[in-house]
Design an enzyme around this catalytic site. Structure first.
Site, PDB file in Angstrom:
ATOM      1  N   LEU A   1       0.857  -1.195   0.000  1.00  0.00           N
ATOM      2  CA  LEU A   1       0.000   0.000   0.000  1.00  0.00           C
ATOM      3  C   LEU A   1       0.888   1.238   0.000  1.00  0.00           C
ATOM      4  O   LEU A   1       1.421   1.635   1.040  1.00  0.00           O
ATOM      5  CB  LEU A   1      -0.930   0.003   1.215  1.00  0.00           C
ATOM      6  CG  LEU A   1      -1.857  -1.220   1.325  1.00  0.00           C
ATOM      7  CD1 LEU A   1      -2.742  -1.107   2.559  1.00  0.00           C
ATOM      8  CD2 LEU A   1      -2.705  -1.379   0.080  1.00  0.00           C
ATOM      9  N   GLU A   2       1.056   1.855  -1.155  1.00  0.00           N
ATOM     10  CA  GLU A   2       1.947   3.006  -1.288  1.00  0.00           C
ATOM     11  C   GLU A   2       1.234   4.328  -1.024  1.00  0.00           C
ATOM     12  O   GLU A   2       1.844   5.387  -1.164  1.00  0.00           O
ATOM     13  CB  GLU A   2       2.573   3.007  -2.680  1.00  0.00           C
ATOM     14  CG  GLU A   2       3.422   1.773  -2.928  1.00  0.00           C
ATOM     15  CD  GLU A   2       4.127   1.787  -4.266  1.00  0.00           C
ATOM     16  OE1 GLU A   2       4.167   2.865  -4.893  1.00  0.00           O
ATOM     17  OE2 GLU A   2       4.632   0.733  -4.685  1.00  0.00           O
ATOM     18  N   ASN A   3      -0.033   4.247  -0.644  1.00  0.00           N
ATOM     19  CA  ASN A   3      -0.789   5.468  -0.380  1.00  0.00           C
ATOM     20  C   ASN A   3      -1.264   5.542   1.068  1.00  0.00           C
ATOM     21  O   ASN A   3      -2.278   6.153   1.373  1.00  0.00           O
ATOM     22  CB  ASN A   3      -1.984   5.552  -1.340  1.00  0.00           C
ATOM     23  CG  ASN A   3      -1.536   5.666  -2.780  1.00  0.00           C
ATOM     24  OD1 ASN A   3      -1.087   6.707  -3.216  1.00  0.00           O
ATOM     25  ND2 ASN A   3      -1.627   4.553  -3.518  1.00  0.00           N
TER      26      ASN A   3
END
Length: 526
Positions: free
Chosen positions: A350-352
């Site tokens: 999850l890069e957000n």
């Protein structure tokens, strides 16, 4: 000896180690000797020959020699940079060489001066110059850093290079607690719990005293979760979408990959819930790749001994797990997809942003449903693992009892601080990989839970692309303490888990160099 050589002659300095030591003068205790001899080719000159042996347990940085001359005797202007004088008392220090004398080591050197007087009242580091006797053994030097040669669920076996000097035996320390005393240069430490990490150092001893401690090694017993994965393994991401890299059926994944992360599961309109299916655009590009064919390919990879997991998130992913309901939805949906497609676990990418509390809740719920065979991996960005207060690092620590491995993306980040907090290391270097992996290794994750994530070559990332050989250098530095750059980790981590690449598709596009270079090298690690 000719007068033009009279500045200062260092007769033997091979035993002097050029490394940092204590700056306060340390008496060399027993073992110094000094003999002054008048030299015939000088006529009125004199020469002093000294051998200094450090019999203490601390390094000596900046030893000094003091001596007296008959009143009115000069020593020559060429001593000004090295010798301070007060009346007939003179003090020589080794400022020009800034040498360090290690415990048990010796150094010989010469002093030259004008006559006619012969030096008297000699002292080395404040103690009388004894004059040529056998100084005795002294304490041994430090042994080599231990290495892990075997591990069971309840023991680890260590071996090390013998210490220099006269050695009676070795004491093995676990942290600051002595765990064993042996005469050989190896030991087996028993009575340990399964999947436990401990840090060990070794000291040599004799009748005079104990040497400094060796470098440290972190050893991990067997019996960690997912023991059917190799001790060191290679992970690659497989694209479930179309981009400039080659499109591949899952069955075309090269054999060097041990763990395949299928990217990506996507969010649904229900918070926390995810869904998966073969991307229609990819299906078309591959001439009609169906869900049924994909499932058959998952089974085929697993029949070859590979593991296949579902990656959730990605750069464009918007999966949000921010409350207990979302956590339950996440666990239930991932469990359903695993059952349908045959996945062995889940990867959190999850890069957000993520909520460590509720994602941990979701992962534990999934573990309860699947059991101990569940593989859990993570792929945080570099910035996410700079501090234990970061959400990703906090998540990893909170689930480390069920966590398989963290594949940090050591790219697309620019320069970052390492575990020494001394400087910013440039991405794409051995220093960057080792100094940043060290943050995780020294702050709560076991070595078997840490892996290096790198791009598979040109096109795979905007920055941080490295030659596969650099990845191997970093793995050797962490596992063995060899092939390091200027940064050297505080200990070795033989259990370092391996490497990850983004992505298998890009690796195939670039000729397979990443898998063909890094994969076989992982098999050579201890």
């Amino acid at each position: 000896m000719k007068r033009h050589l009279a500045r200062l002659v260092a007769v033997l300095v091979a035993a002097v180690l050029a490394c940092a030591g204590t700056t306060a003068p340390v008496a060399a205790a027993a073992g110094e000797s000094a003999v002054f001899v008048r030299t015939s080719d000088w006529g009125s000159g004199w020469e002093g020959r000294f051998t200094v042996t450090n019999g203490g347990t601390s390094t000596v940085n900046g030893w000094r020699v003091e001596f007296d001359l008959p009143a009115g005797t000069g020593v020559g202007s060429y001593w000004d940079a090295l010798l301070t004088s007060s009346g007939n008392h003179h003090t020589f220090t080794n400022r020009e060489y800034n040498g360090v004398l290690a415990p048990g080591a010796s150094v010989s050197f010469g002093l030259l001066g004008t006559g006619p007087g012969t030096p008297t009242g000699c002292r080395v580091n404040g103690l009388p110059c004894a004059g040529g006797g056998d100084p005795g053994p002294g304490v041994p030097g430090a042994p080599g850093a231990p290495r892990v040669t075997a591990a069971t669920t309840s023991s680890v076996t260590l071996a090390w290079t013998a210490a220099p000097g006269t050695v009676t035996g070795y004491r093995v320390y676990e942290g600051d607690t002595q765990r064993a005393s042996v005469t050989a240069s190896s030991v087996t430490i028993s009575g340990l719990p399964a999947c436990a990490s401990r840090t060990y150092t070794v000291a040599a001893y004799n009748s005079v005293g104990e040497s400094p401690r060796s470098g440290a090694v972190t050893a991990t017993t067997a019996g960690c979760p997912q023991a059917d994965l190799p001790r060191h393994f290679l992970t690659g991401y497989w694209h479930n979408f179309v981009n400039p890299a080659a499109e591949l059926r899952l069955s075309a994944v090269p054999s060097e990959y041990d763990l395949v992360a299928v990217a990506f599961a996507e969010a649904t309109s229900t918070q926390g819930q995810v869904d998966f299916g073969v991307d229609p655009e990819l299906s078309t590009a591959l001439g009609g790749y169906t869900d049924a064919q994909f499932k058959a390919d998952v089974a085929a990879l697993k029949s070859r001994g590979k593991k296949v997991i579902l990656s959730v998130g990605g750069e464009a992913g918007r999966v949000v797990v921010a409350d207990a309901t979302a956590a339950a939805n996440f666990a239930a949906s991932v469990r359903s997809i695993m059952a349908e497609y045959g996945f062995d676990g889940v990867d959190i990418d999850l890069e957000n942003g993520l909520n460590p509390t509720y994602m941990a809740q979701a992962l534990r719920a999934l573990r309860d449903q699947v059991g101990p065979s569940l593989i859990i991996t993570m792929a945080p960005q570099t910035i996410d693992m700079q501090s234990t207060s970061g959400s990703y690092f906090a998540l990893a620590l909170s689930v480390r009892d069920i966590l398989t491995v963290v594949h940090t993306q050591f790219y697309n980040s620019g320069s970052m601080l390492g575990c020494d907090q001394a400087q910013a290391y440039t991405q794409g270097t051995v220093n960057f990989l080792t100094a940043l992996a060290c943050i995780q290794l020294e702050n709560g994750l076991r070595p078997d839970q840490v892996a290096l994530g790198l791009p598979a070559g040109p096109g795979a990332a905007g920055g941080g692309v490295v030659a596969p050989s650099v990845v191997n250098d970093a793995l050797d530095c962490l596992a063995r303490g060899t092939r390091c750059g200027s940064f050297r980790p505080p200990r070795t981590y033989p259990g370092i888990r391996g490497a990850m690449t983004w992505s298998i598709n890009w690796d195939v596009t670039n000729g397979g160099a990443f898998a063909n270079t890094v994969g076989p090298h992982l098999d050579t690690l201890p």
